[in-house]
Design a protein around this motif. Sequence first.
Motif, PDB file in Angstrom:
ATOM      1  N   LYS A 122      25.883  29.507  37.498  1.00 32.13           N
ATOM      2  CA  LYS A 122      25.835  30.830  37.139  1.00 32.13           C
ATOM      3  C   LYS A 122      24.682  31.215  36.196  1.00 32.13           C
ATOM      4  O   LYS A 122      24.245  32.107  35.804  1.00 32.13           O
ATOM      5  CB  LYS A 122      27.267  30.923  36.269  1.00 32.13           C
ATOM      6  CG  LYS A 122      28.212  31.176  37.270  1.00 32.13           C
ATOM      7  CD  LYS A 122      29.602  31.395  36.380  1.00 32.13           C
ATOM      8  CE  LYS A 122      30.945  31.294  37.518  1.00 32.13           C
ATOM      9  NZ  LYS A 122      30.953  32.704  38.299  1.00 32.13           N
ATOM     10  N   ALA A 123      24.532  30.149  35.191  1.00 31.11           N
ATOM     11  CA  ALA A 123      23.169  30.300  34.187  1.00 31.11           C
ATOM     12  C   ALA A 123      21.929  30.367  35.064  1.00 31.11           C
ATOM     13  O   ALA A 123      21.034  31.464  34.816  1.00 31.11           O
ATOM     14  CB  ALA A 123      23.051  28.983  33.293  1.00 31.11           C
ATOM     15  N   LEU A 124      21.897  29.890  36.212  1.00 30.08           N
ATOM     16  CA  LEU A 124      20.737  29.871  37.223  1.00 30.08           C
ATOM     17  C   LEU A 124      20.569  31.466  37.520  1.00 30.08           C
ATOM     18  O   LEU A 124      19.696  32.026  37.660  1.00 30.08           O
ATOM     19  CB  LEU A 124      20.729  29.110  38.279  1.00 30.08           C
ATOM     20  CG  LEU A 124      19.529  28.956  39.158  1.00 30.08           C
ATOM     21  CD1 LEU A 124      18.127  28.666  38.619  1.00 30.08           C
ATOM     22  CD2 LEU A 124      19.713  28.016  40.303  1.00 30.08           C
ATOM     23  N   ALA A 125      21.726  31.800  38.130  1.00 27.58           N
ATOM     24  CA  ALA A 125      21.803  33.151  38.807  1.00 27.58           C
ATOM     25  C   ALA A 125      21.529  34.374  37.638  1.00 27.58           C
ATOM     26  O   ALA A 125      20.677  35.232  37.863  1.00 27.58           O
ATOM     27  CB  ALA A 125      23.046  33.596  39.245  1.00 27.58           C
ATOM     28  N   ARG A 126      21.879  34.153  36.189  1.00 22.99           N
ATOM     29  CA  ARG A 126      21.546  35.212  35.190  1.00 22.99           C
ATOM     30  C   ARG A 126      20.124  34.957  34.825  1.00 22.99           C
ATOM     31  O   ARG A 126      19.402  35.944  34.656  1.00 22.99           O
ATOM     32  CB  ARG A 126      22.395  34.908  33.885  1.00 22.99           C
ATOM     33  CG  ARG A 126      24.006  35.018  34.393  1.00 22.99           C
ATOM     34  CD  ARG A 126      24.166  36.538  34.878  1.00 22.99           C
ATOM     35  NE  ARG A 126      24.508  36.592  36.194  1.00 22.99           N
ATOM     36  CZ  ARG A 126      24.059  37.335  37.143  1.00 22.99           C
ATOM     37  NH1 ARG A 126      23.576  38.555  36.641  1.00 22.99           N
ATOM     38  NH2 ARG A 126      24.445  37.336  38.254  1.00 22.99           N
ATOM     39  N   ALA A 127      19.459  33.652  34.738  1.00 23.05           N
ATOM     40  CA  ALA A 127      18.107  33.675  34.717  1.00 23.05           C
ATOM     41  C   ALA A 127      17.176  34.285  35.806  1.00 23.05           C
ATOM     42  O   ALA A 127      16.139  35.048  35.318  1.00 23.05           O
ATOM     43  CB  ALA A 127      17.658  32.203  34.893  1.00 23.05           C
ATOM     44  N   HIS A 128      17.601  34.155  37.075  1.00 25.91           N
ATOM     45  CA  HIS A 128      16.947  35.042  37.986  1.00 25.91           C
ATOM     46  C   HIS A 128      16.845  36.273  37.785  1.00 25.91           C
ATOM     47  O   HIS A 128      16.001  36.850  37.985  1.00 25.91           O
ATOM     48  CB  HIS A 128      17.430  34.520  39.651  1.00 25.91           C
ATOM     49  CG  HIS A 128      17.060  33.131  39.945  1.00 25.91           C
ATOM     50  ND1 HIS A 128      17.645  32.309  40.782  1.00 25.91           N
ATOM     51  CD2 HIS A 128      16.312  32.267  39.312  1.00 25.91           C
ATOM     52  CE1 HIS A 128      17.079  31.069  40.867  1.00 25.91           C
ATOM     53  NE2 HIS A 128      16.101  31.070  39.948  1.00 25.91           N
TER      54      HIS A 128
END
Length: 169
Positions: A122-128
């Motif tokens: 989820k952190a990766l998705a928000r970063a993207h």
Amino acid sequence: PNIEALISGHTATRPGPDIDYTLRAFPNHHRALMAMMRLGELEKTPKPSGSRYTVECWFERAILFRPNDTTVRMIFSSYLRKNKHVPEAVAQLEQATAIAGENAFTHYNSGLAYFDMKRYDKALARAHRAMELGFERTELRDLLQKAGHWQEPKIPAADTPAAAPKPEQ
């Protein structure tokens, strides 16, 4: 400043009654919510002195007052996370990101919160998403890289030169 720093109150000796007053007048006052949360932590109680409600109740009132206030939901998520209510904290983050729209700052900060909870996907998705919206800070990417969870955003196939249609001759 003394109230917000939990040093003293203005109308009382302690800051609780003044924070209580502010939140009754302005339920989603972010700085007052933070102060009430910190006062509860300082006093080690869910209902700080001078407050007519519990800290959680103040957050619930703020959300009822302004359901689309992403900052309240982010602060509430932090409170829930600190009090080991992780599923509820995740639910608040999901609500915040769902209503964030084009607000890159909210996507980025929710990514940091997901990272703290070790929800790396989820952190990766928000970063993207934050990057897609033009957010330039790199701390979240750096954290994900250091933890071994960073992946470059995938470029949609239609945008790659190889996938572009060839002109007819």
